[in-house]
Design a protein around this motif. Structure first.
Motif, mmCIF file in Angstrom:
data_model
loop_
_atom_site.group_PDB
_atom_site.id
_atom_site.type_symbol
_atom_site.label_atom_id
_atom_site.label_comp_id
_atom_site.label_asym_id
_atom_site.label_seq_id
_atom_site.Cartn_x
_atom_site.Cartn_y
_atom_site.Cartn_z
ATOM 1 N N ILE A 96 24.024 79.841 17.592
ATOM 2 C CA ILE A 96 25.161 79.288 18.138
ATOM 3 C C ILE A 96 24.819 77.923 18.550
ATOM 4 O O ILE A 96 23.695 77.816 19.304
ATOM 5 N N THR A 97 25.572 76.921 18.206
ATOM 6 C CA THR A 97 25.189 75.542 18.960
ATOM 7 C C THR A 97 26.320 74.901 19.599
ATOM 8 O O THR A 97 25.976 74.087 20.531
ATOM 9 N N ASP A 98 27.518 75.718 19.767
ATOM 10 C CA ASP A 98 28.712 75.141 20.721
ATOM 11 C C ASP A 98 29.190 76.426 21.360
ATOM 12 O O ASP A 98 29.272 77.411 20.769
ATOM 13 N N VAL A 99 29.437 76.159 22.808
ATOM 14 C CA VAL A 99 29.916 77.176 23.597
ATOM 15 C C VAL A 99 31.378 76.667 24.133
ATOM 16 O O VAL A 99 31.220 75.664 24.650
ATOM 17 N N GLN A 159 33.638 75.067 12.217
ATOM 18 C CA GLN A 159 32.686 75.066 13.490
ATOM 19 C C GLN A 159 33.116 76.222 14.391
ATOM 20 O O GLN A 159 34.064 76.424 14.758
ATOM 21 N N LEU A 160 32.165 77.237 14.575
ATOM 22 C CA LEU A 160 32.203 78.535 15.464
ATOM 23 C C LEU A 160 31.779 78.002 16.712
ATOM 24 O O LEU A 160 30.661 77.683 17.193
ATOM 25 N N ILE A 161 32.696 78.341 17.708
ATOM 26 C CA ILE A 161 32.408 77.926 19.201
ATOM 27 C C ILE A 161 32.302 79.322 19.893
ATOM 28 O O ILE A 161 33.230 80.099 19.679
ATOM 29 N N ALA A 162 31.452 79.834 20.446
ATOM 30 C CA ALA A 162 31.217 80.873 21.070
ATOM 31 C C ALA A 162 31.851 80.995 22.508
ATOM 32 O O ALA A 162 31.595 80.202 23.502
ATOM 33 N N VAL A 163 32.887 81.617 22.841
ATOM 34 C CA VAL A 163 33.529 81.674 23.889
ATOM 35 C C VAL A 163 32.788 82.472 24.925
ATOM 36 O O VAL A 163 32.678 83.744 24.804
ATOM 37 N N THR A 164 32.496 81.955 26.035
ATOM 38 C CA THR A 164 31.550 82.618 27.029
ATOM 39 C C THR A 164 32.074 82.815 28.427
ATOM 40 O O THR A 164 31.460 83.332 29.376
ATOM 41 N N LYS A 165 33.366 83.148 28.468
ATOM 42 C CA LYS A 165 34.084 83.532 29.543
ATOM 43 C C LYS A 165 33.617 84.717 30.259
ATOM 44 O O LYS A 165 33.496 85.808 29.364
ATOM 45 N N THR A 166 33.126 84.815 31.406
ATOM 46 C CA THR A 166 32.578 85.938 31.964
ATOM 47 C C THR A 166 31.155 86.504 31.354
ATOM 48 O O THR A 166 30.622 87.416 31.947
ATOM 49 N N ILE A 167 30.611 85.773 30.720
ATOM 50 C CA ILE A 167 29.341 86.184 29.878
ATOM 51 C C ILE A 167 28.220 85.595 30.731
ATOM 52 O O ILE A 167 28.150 84.359 30.853
ATOM 53 N N ASP A 168 27.172 86.255 30.854
ATOM 54 C CA ASP A 168 26.059 85.860 31.835
ATOM 55 C C ASP A 168 25.252 84.894 30.823
ATOM 56 O O ASP A 168 25.128 84.903 29.625
ATOM 57 N N THR A 169 24.330 84.274 31.570
ATOM 58 C CA THR A 169 23.460 82.913 30.711
ATOM 59 C C THR A 169 22.514 83.792 29.868
ATOM 60 O O THR A 169 22.085 83.220 28.835
ATOM 61 N N TRP A 224 28.728 71.930 25.064
ATOM 62 C CA TRP A 224 29.903 72.436 25.800
ATOM 63 C C TRP A 224 31.161 71.941 25.450
ATOM 64 O O TRP A 224 31.277 70.795 25.432
ATOM 65 N N HIS A 225 32.189 72.995 25.509
ATOM 66 C CA HIS A 225 33.335 72.697 25.171
ATOM 67 C C HIS A 225 34.431 73.093 26.454
ATOM 68 O O HIS A 225 34.261 74.164 26.713
ATOM 69 N N MET A 226 35.455 72.450 26.637
ATOM 70 C CA MET A 226 36.333 72.828 27.966
ATOM 71 C C MET A 226 37.612 73.086 26.817
ATOM 72 O O MET A 226 38.246 72.439 26.341
ATOM 73 N N ILE A 227 38.055 74.616 26.839
ATOM 74 C CA ILE A 227 38.770 75.065 26.002
ATOM 75 C C ILE A 227 40.048 75.642 26.834
ATOM 76 O O ILE A 227 40.973 76.074 26.409
ATOM 77 N N GLY A 228 40.005 75.750 28.180
ATOM 78 C CA GLY A 228 41.120 76.287 28.996
ATOM 79 C C GLY A 228 41.862 75.113 29.756
ATOM 80 O O GLY A 228 41.466 73.994 29.691
ATOM 81 N N HIS A 229 43.089 75.649 30.269
ATOM 82 C CA HIS A 229 43.751 74.661 31.066
ATOM 83 C C HIS A 229 43.001 74.097 32.194
ATOM 84 O O HIS A 229 42.023 74.413 32.872
ATOM 85 N N LEU A 230 43.005 72.794 32.151
ATOM 86 C CA LEU A 230 42.250 71.790 32.839
ATOM 87 C C LEU A 230 42.935 71.118 33.976
ATOM 88 O O LEU A 230 43.868 70.361 33.957
#
Length: 231
Positions: A51-54, A30-40, A74-80
């Protein structure tokens, strides 16, 4: 923004080639596109091209983009942080960064309030880096036993970040250790625990991660290019 399309196609081609070489089905990864700082706008462009998952590192970025980005998981991949769980509990498909019991309790509590089961991955600090979050590998079994009874959490696998190095071959050993840990837990058939996802590998090292058994890779720069942190 044809570069986004080209980058996605290049990554998908690499996934296919590695999987065929390793005797795996490309659809397993599964490819997750990491969208940190990326505009909509750029996120939507990536979705158009498959892309189906960010994945986001920060709660506030999920909240600021959520309404403007449709038809994606949506995936939460950073420190929560515990006090931020309530803001994303109804928005994310998977939390990759569960690393402490108090956080597990809060996720369970908030998920119960909206009558859902929250899928989570246990984050492992496989290289024992002081600058990274995650549980020490030797404590993972104990942690899973602690949290697996929480009724509104479903453990779905493990997540790790390897040290950042110029030569990804240097981190192969950590990916291999993660796969061994993943398989050992899976073989135990722990009630309430499903080792479904092994989330490891980023732009710099995803090829090695797939070779060592990753089935969920998190790629940002490789899709969107270098980030502009000045924005």
């Amino acid at each position: 923004m044809s570069y986004i399309k080209d980058n996605i196609m290049d990554i998908e081609k690499e996934i296919q080639e590695i999987c065929h070489r390793m005797g795996r089905a490309p659809k397993e990864v599964q490819l997750i596109a990491v969208t940190k700082t990326i505009d909509t706008e750029r996120i939507r462009e990536a979705i158009v091209h498959g892309i189906t998952d960010v994945g986001e590192n920060k709660v506030q970025e999920i909240l600021s983009k959520y309404d403007g980005v449709k038809n994606v998981r949506w995936h939460m991949i950073g420190h929560l942080q515990t006090n931020k769980v309530k803001y994303i509990i109804d928005k994310v498909q998977l939390i990759h960064s569960l690393d402490r019991f108090h956080l597990a309790e809060e996720i369970n509590k908030r998920a119960k309030q909206i009558n859902r089961i929250m899928d989570v991955l246990v984050q492992v600090n496989i290289a024992q880096e002081e600058t990274k979050f995650g549980i020490d590998a030797k404590n993972v079994y104990e942690f899973i036993e602690q949290i697996r009874g929480l009724e509104h959490i479903r453990i779905q696998g493990l997540m790790a970040m390897a040290p950042f190095v110029d030569d990804p071959e240097e981190v192969r050993i950590y990916f291999r250790k993660m796969k061994q840990l993943f398989d050992e837990i899976k073989e135990r058939n722990i009630p309430g625990v499903e080792m479904k996802y092994l989330s490891m590998g980023m732009t710099n090292d995803y090829k090695v991660a797939i070779e060592e058994g990753s089935n969920m890779i998190r790629i940002g720069t490789g899709i969107f290019g270098k980030r502009n942190y000045q924005k």
